[in-house]
Design a protein around this motif. Sequence first.
Motif, PDB file in Angstrom:
ATOM      1  N   UNK A 158      56.009   2.596  95.603  1.00  0.00           N
ATOM      2  CA  UNK A 158      56.162   3.636  94.588  1.00  0.00           C
ATOM      3  C   UNK A 158      57.269   4.603  94.998  1.00  0.00           C
ATOM      4  N   UNK A 159      57.308   4.923  96.287  1.00  0.00           N
ATOM      5  CA  UNK A 159      58.378   5.809  96.780  1.00  0.00           C
ATOM      6  C   UNK A 159      59.738   5.150  96.554  1.00  0.00           C
ATOM      7  N   UNK A 160      59.833   3.837  96.813  1.00  0.00           N
ATOM      8  CA  UNK A 160      61.104   3.140  96.618  1.00  0.00           C
ATOM      9  C   UNK A 160      61.490   3.062  95.138  1.00  0.00           C
ATOM     10  N   UNK A 161      60.450   2.973  94.279  1.00  0.00           N
ATOM     11  CA  UNK A 161      60.744   3.019  92.842  1.00  0.00           C
ATOM     12  C   UNK A 161      61.400   4.356  92.497  1.00  0.00           C
ATOM     13  N   UNK A 162      60.865   5.426  93.045  1.00  0.00           N
ATOM     14  CA  UNK A 162      61.448   6.742  92.759  1.00  0.00           C
ATOM     15  C   UNK A 162      62.896   6.811  93.233  1.00  0.00           C
ATOM     16  N   UNK A 163      63.153   6.271  94.416  1.00  0.00           N
ATOM     17  CA  UNK A 163      64.523   6.287  94.942  1.00  0.00           C
ATOM     18  C   UNK A 163      65.450   5.464  94.038  1.00  0.00           C
ATOM     19  N   UNK A 193      59.480  -4.191  93.010  1.00  0.00           N
ATOM     20  CA  UNK A 193      58.377  -5.084  93.375  1.00  0.00           C
ATOM     21  C   UNK A 193      58.920  -6.467  93.756  1.00  0.00           C
ATOM     22  N   UNK A 194      59.827  -6.984  92.933  1.00  0.00           N
ATOM     23  CA  UNK A 194      60.368  -8.327  93.128  1.00  0.00           C
ATOM     24  C   UNK A 194      61.100  -8.440  94.462  1.00  0.00           C
ATOM     25  N   UNK A 195      61.897  -7.433  94.798  1.00  0.00           N
ATOM     26  CA  UNK A 195      62.716  -7.501  96.018  1.00  0.00           C
ATOM     27  C   UNK A 195      62.026  -6.852  97.207  1.00  0.00           C
ATOM     28  N   UNK A 196      60.845  -6.254  96.974  1.00  0.00           N
ATOM     29  CA  UNK A 196      60.074  -5.707  98.098  1.00  0.00           C
ATOM     30  C   UNK A 196      60.572  -4.367  98.603  1.00  0.00           C
ATOM     31  N   UNK A 197      61.372  -3.669  97.802  1.00  0.00           N
ATOM     32  CA  UNK A 197      61.798  -2.346  98.240  1.00  0.00           C
ATOM     33  C   UNK A 197      63.193  -2.015  97.746  1.00  0.00           C
ATOM     34  N   UNK A 202      68.921  -3.331  96.542  1.00  0.00           N
ATOM     35  CA  UNK A 202      70.340  -2.950  96.489  1.00  0.00           C
ATOM     36  C   UNK A 202      71.199  -4.019  97.165  1.00  0.00           C
ATOM     37  N   UNK A 203      70.720  -4.535  98.283  1.00  0.00           N
ATOM     38  CA  UNK A 203      71.495  -5.582  98.966  1.00  0.00           C
ATOM     39  C   UNK A 203      71.598  -6.841  98.110  1.00  0.00           C
ATOM     40  N   UNK A 204      70.509  -7.168  97.435  1.00  0.00           N
ATOM     41  CA  UNK A 204      70.537  -8.353  96.568  1.00  0.00           C
ATOM     42  C   UNK A 204      71.460  -8.113  95.372  1.00  0.00           C
TER      43      UNK A 204
END
Lengths: 466, 466
Positions: A158-163, A193-197, A202-204
């Motif tokens: 959830x934190x990564x979603x916010x970022x 969710x798909x990329x796990x963070x 961003x790298x993908x």
Amino acid sequence: MTTEDADELDRVVADVRERIDPSSAERARLADAAAALTGRVEEALADRSVTGDVVQVGSTARGTWLAGDRDIDLFVRFPESLSREELERYGLEIGREVLPDGHEEFAEHPYVKGEYDGFDVDLVPCYDVPAATDIQSAVDRTPFHNAYLLDRLDDSLAADVRVFKRFLKGIGAYGSDLRTKGFSGYLAELLVLEYGGFESLVEAAADWHPPVEHDPESHGSRSFSDPLVVIDPTDPVRNVAAVLSAENVARLQHYARELLDDPREELFFPPARTPMTAEAVAAHLDRRGTVPVALVFDAPAVVEDQLYPQLEKSLDGVVSELDRRGFEPLRATTFASESGEERDAPFDRAVVFVELSVATLPTIQRHDGPPVYVRQHATGFFEKYADAGADVYGPFLDGDRYVVERDREFTTARAFLESDALFDVALGAQVQAQLEESYTVLVGDEVLSLADEFGTDLRAYFEPRP
Amino acid sequence: MTTEDADELDRVVADVRERIDPSSAERARLADAAAALTGRVEEALADRSVTGDVVQVGSTARGTWLAGDRDIDLFVRFPESLSREELERYGLEIGREVLPDGHEEFAEHPYVKGEYDGFDVDLVPCYDVPAATDIQSAVDRTPFHNAYLLDRLDDSLAADVRVFKRFLKGIGAYGSDLRTKGFSGYLAELLVLEYGGFESLVEAAADWHPPVEHDPESHGSRSFSDPLVVIDPTDPVRNVAAVLSAENVARLQHYARELLDDPREELFFPPARTPMTAEAVAAHLDRRGTVPVALVFDAPAVVEDQLYPQLEKSLDGVVSELDRRGFEPLRATTFASESGEERDAPFDRAVVFVELSVATLPTIQRHDGPPVYVRQHATGFFEKYADAGADVYGPFLDGDRYVVERDREFTTARAFLESDALFDVALGAQVQAQLEESYTVLVGDEVLSLADEFGTDLRAYFEPRP
């Protein structure tokens, strides 16, 4: 990326989180408000001879909102046995009871919007269907999205979603409205969710080679031609990224590379762009040596999602016709000024702005006739123009065809834009109605007058960025 | 066509014949001259240890010349056993003996050209081959053409050939030189033969639907992509109409219809076009609103058949490049002034003339980069232009690509034409050599100075006809 860069990216993300993670006080206040509202809805339901329940949805239900967001979305689910009319009636009754100072809005149903303890609350009736594939209207799908994400987003994701959302906002690619054509909140959450963070996403993305396709539940049952396809985990025939433009996919890719290459907070919080002055616009036009033209008119009284597609259709039509007529459009855009009247007529004036390469065309233009060997047609062409006398050059031959040079309809863009021929262009319906009533054509330095009202749009146009 | 029209056409043809049929006195004088020359050649052959014969060829051999034509063509046929050197030596020796005041010219061999009793005489050595398909050089074919036609053209058909040739001259489509790309005399004769006369040929041509194919001896053994194909009756792999342009096919069709529709002598003898004055050119340019540009240079010292293909190649190159660079050529032509020095440098000055629609282009032009997803290439493009600073607008995004707006190389046609970039265009070799030495660029009203030398060409350009 090097370890040093990775550390730097971690530091930037940490700094961003300082600014966007809701404080525990904010979380508590929001939870209290949502609980109180939920209680009120349940009471209102209990007072009526109808079963139903209430479910909090949206980012504030899932911990994916950014600090300061003040939206609480409550969906009231009614049994499918209710008629549409009953559902709407119960929905509005309960809405008015829970939010006595609220007002009606309209999406697929009418619903009630109001304020509670400083929060903006939407109270939306929907059907309690067994699965997202059984929905009767688009809003019925929302509780399924909510449940799917609640099951899977832990605090860290959830934190990564916010970022990620903040990143999308920073680069101008957040929002599935028809002006932005960017990433919706739901799409952002599915991608994290798909990329796990955030960082792995961003790298993908920096390496994406569209079409990029994801199907989290491996149940997709049709194909899409969109650059990004994310099959809705709750609906096998829906692409969550259907509205997303190729340009916003490219934008994410560009800024993902920028972030990895040189991590910096500025990408999440870019400085606001100041309006451009008329003098600065004049300097750009002088530097560019182009011929700007603008159609300026009162914006039709419609919401953004109706206005922008119409402005874009009108822009495309005008640009194609100016191109066809030889004025060589170089670049073009459309903008509208906000009126402050959010509900009825949110936009004040609208502009179709085209920068041309060619100011004036010759009086004459070439007109190719039929091949001479198509005897009847060719003879008709020849006789028509041979009789036109001094008004027409020719007919003469070019290869096996007759050719004439005859008067061009419009030698300047202004002459075309001020003529009825403008209405032969495919325009947005309400834009067309407005133009039929009244509009102004600005050419050359006359467009400098736009700087007062559209200075920020002109800055974006004359200092374009990815 | 109605009977009345047919009668009218007969009257017109009769009037034309009055003007073009050689008188019996002319015929007699020509026959005498040809006989005398033939006798001289036979004497010269007898004086030498070589067998050979002499054959009169060309229109004056076949009764298809127009009154006043003064060409006698004599071919001296030598055995195939002779080497090329011997053939040339004998040919020139005999030529000089027969025409002591003559001079050498060069086609595929050298030959002697001179005057006799007021006639222009060509004395051409060739090989006496068994069939036209065995020729060692193109001139060996001529006696076969001559024999084929002599066998088939009676007086009536020969008269129709003269009428058709005069018609072709009147409409500007006579001559297989590389400037005209029209109908050769041999082609004109074969067509009259094929259709059985002038009027039936004209009626057929008015209805042609190219490709039109004739194979009088039904022996054609390859296919051609030309608009008119007439398989040489003496050579199954040769199209007699190979040089003929599609435009001249169309021209014949157009004027054939004119003649049938409104028979008139003027089509055979059009009034000469007077040179156009500078004032008249100025009036046309003003009326047209175009931007004329001209390259003016000394014509290379080559014959017409070498000059015109080079001028046309140069014109095509310049026009394409002006088009590619955004100046929108409307029409173009090339012309050369005759020097009066027919043998060594028949042309004085040459002009590549292009009429443009666009005078000035913006300082900047759009330059599309790679799609953002082609990461390495895209990053290279972005970095290159991001570092260019204020000189370049962007990179920004258009759809999935990077785009920049950067300085255009040439904002006016003059700047391009006066630059070395002109030499990146595919030009005719000797035209290019001449331009590398010196040329002048005229723009706008400066082209009015061309009227003194090229007034007739300018008349044809500004008052174009089929």
